[in-house]
Every structure is written in C-alpha cells, then in structure tokens.
Design an enzyme around this catalytic site. Structure first.
Site, mmCIF file in Angstrom:
data_model
loop_
_atom_site.group_PDB
_atom_site.id
_atom_site.type_symbol
_atom_site.label_atom_id
_atom_site.label_comp_id
_atom_site.label_asym_id
_atom_site.label_seq_id
_atom_site.Cartn_x
_atom_site.Cartn_y
_atom_site.Cartn_z
ATOM 1 N N ASP A 13 4.179 4.486 -6.149
ATOM 2 C CA ASP A 13 4.313 3.478 -5.117
ATOM 3 C C ASP A 13 5.625 2.750 -5.403
ATOM 4 O O ASP A 13 6.118 2.769 -6.538
ATOM 5 C CB ASP A 13 3.117 2.526 -5.187
ATOM 6 C CG ASP A 13 3.255 1.363 -4.227
ATOM 7 O OD1 ASP A 13 3.624 1.586 -3.062
ATOM 8 O OD2 ASP A 13 2.977 0.223 -4.644
ATOM 9 N N ASP A 15 6.981 -0.854 -4.096
ATOM 10 C CA ASP A 15 6.876 -2.284 -4.391
ATOM 11 C C ASP A 15 5.740 -2.555 -5.366
ATOM 12 O O ASP A 15 4.589 -2.183 -5.113
ATOM 13 C CB ASP A 15 6.608 -3.063 -3.103
ATOM 14 C CG ASP A 15 7.669 -2.845 -2.047
ATOM 15 O OD1 ASP A 15 8.552 -3.706 -1.914
ATOM 16 O OD2 ASP A 15 7.609 -1.806 -1.359
#
Length: 264
Positions: A13, A15
């Site tokens: 992922d 952020d």
C-alpha cells in the site's frame, strides 16, 4: 507458512505503508479548511483516517457541516495536494533499506493503492520509485478498488507474477482483505495510520509488523528452507490449532540452524 511457499513479489500500500504522506495531506487539508473559513485541525485527529481517503479526513475534521461544503473543501484540498505532492512526504524509517534488500534478493516489488493515478504517479516520480517498481496500480486503474481483488490481480499481471507468490503489506483492514481475496500472503503495518478503534490483530493477516525493517525479517523467515515459527497466542508451532490472531514479526525466530526443522 506452507513449506512450498515461494515469494516472488512484495506489494505495498502507498500511504501509511510505503511512505509517510501524512504531513502533506494534513497540511493541504488544513489550508483548504482555512480557505473555507474553518480553523485548522490537529494532525493527531486526522492521521488515523488517511488510509480511508480525503473524504474521510474531511468528515473527521468537520463532521457537522453539510455535504456541499464538504465537497467544496475536498475540491480545494485535492487541488492543493496535486500541486504540493511531495513537499514533506518521506519514507518511513527503515523503508529505504528494506526496498534495497528486496531488490538485492532479486525479488520484485510494487504498489497497489486506492489513491488516484493523478496523485500516485507524480508522487512515485517525485520519490524516484517509478522505474524501480515492477507494478503501480491506483484506485482508478481498474474498475474496482480495494478490498476488491481486481487491482491486486492487475498488479500481478503487470509484474508478471502469480498472486500466490506475493505478499501484500498495508495499514488498513481493506488492504488485508484485498490481499486475502487475491490469495496473497498479507502483513498488517502497525506503524501506519492505524485508527484507535482498529483491531489489526483480528484482520486475518499472516503477521503484524511494527516497523519496515521487520518486512526483511519476515522475508528471511519465509524464504529460509523449512523454517518453523510460533503462534504467539498459544506458543505452538504454526499449524497446530493456530490462534485467529496474527503473530507479530518481532516474535518470530530468525532463520537459523536452531529454528530450522525438518519439512513436513
């Protein structure tokens, strides 16, 4: 971990997992709030909602205002963010070395995020990661975003790897669900933007990681031949009445002669 597991690709992922984008996102939100006549909000109030998107951040900062005003703040915030995409964004401590270690082992790595391409691609460019990543899939790259498996499978196609040979690392429940839906191994990043009400130990991840350097520990553990690890909930070898709670990587024994057991 199954003895026949082969790791080919590490997927992140973006952020709250690969990079700390909170300083820029919170700054742009507070600037947008000021533009529309509201006071700035403390970072600690907003940070736990970053993994759920800009709308969730606005809802957390101004829960009582009407939807039209929220939409106006969102438009202002995103315009500011697009023009200040990497002013204060940094790698989480240890992530630079982790990426280097992944590459040194000949493993591929990539990004699957719900962030839109108009933000993902400039950010990856600014961090000089675009050419290094085997795949980059954003929230609007495919028809469905996480937790749907479609973006995960699209990443595998880009990287030319099988989903069963991937591990996905994220700091939100939808990350772990997406990885599991695509038949990947999953790691929950406790160092990310975890909401106080979250229970990541119950998300079903294969393990919990408290810092980026533990990614390398997990990789070393699963790629060493016949390495056993312990279920931290009951202190048994994994596979014997395993606890539903994921083990923390820091509790796993390092791959060594002492921790290697015959294959079963």
């Amino acid at each position: 971990m199954p003895a026949d597991f082969k790791l080919s690709c590490v997927l992140f992922d973006l952020d709250g997992t690969l990079v700390d984008t909170a300083p820029d996102l919170i700054s742009c939100l507070n600037r947008a709030l000021n533009v529309h006549g509201f006071d700035i909000v403390a970072p600690e109030i907003i940070k736990p909602f970053i993994s759920y998107g800009a709308t969730a951040m606005i809802n957390a900062s101004q829960p009582s205002i009407n939807d039209r005003l929220k939409a106006d703040i969102l438009e202002t915030m995103l315009a500011l963010y697009q023009n200040n995409i990497a002013e204060h964004t940094v790698f989480f401590s240890g992530m630079v070395d982790t990426l280097a270690a992944i590459e040194a082992q000949g493993l591929k790595w990539g990004v699957v995020t719900n962030k839109r391409e108009r933000f993902t691609n400039p950010l990856m460019d600014a961090l000089k990661l675009t050419e290094r990543a085997a795949c980059i899939v954003s929230g609007d790259t495919t028809a469905n975003s996480k937790p749907h498996p479609e973006p995960m499978l699209a990443a595998c196609k880009q990287a030319d790897v099988d989903p069963q040979e991937c591990v996905y690392i994220g700091d939100a429940q939808h990350d772990i669900v997406a990885g599991k839906n695509a038949q990947m191994k999953t790691l929950a990043a406790l160092y990310g933007y975890i909401n106080p009400g979250d229970t990541p130990e119950m998300w079903g991840a294969d393990a919990l990681i408290e810092s980026p350097d533990q990614i390398s520990t997990w990789i070393a553990t699963v790629t060493a031949p016949c390495v056993a690890y312990m279920d931290v909930g009951k202190g048994r070898e994994q596979g014997a009445e395993a606890s539903p709670k994921a083990p923390t990587v820091g509790t796993l024994p390092p791959p060594s002669m002492e921790s290697s057991l015959p294959c079963r």
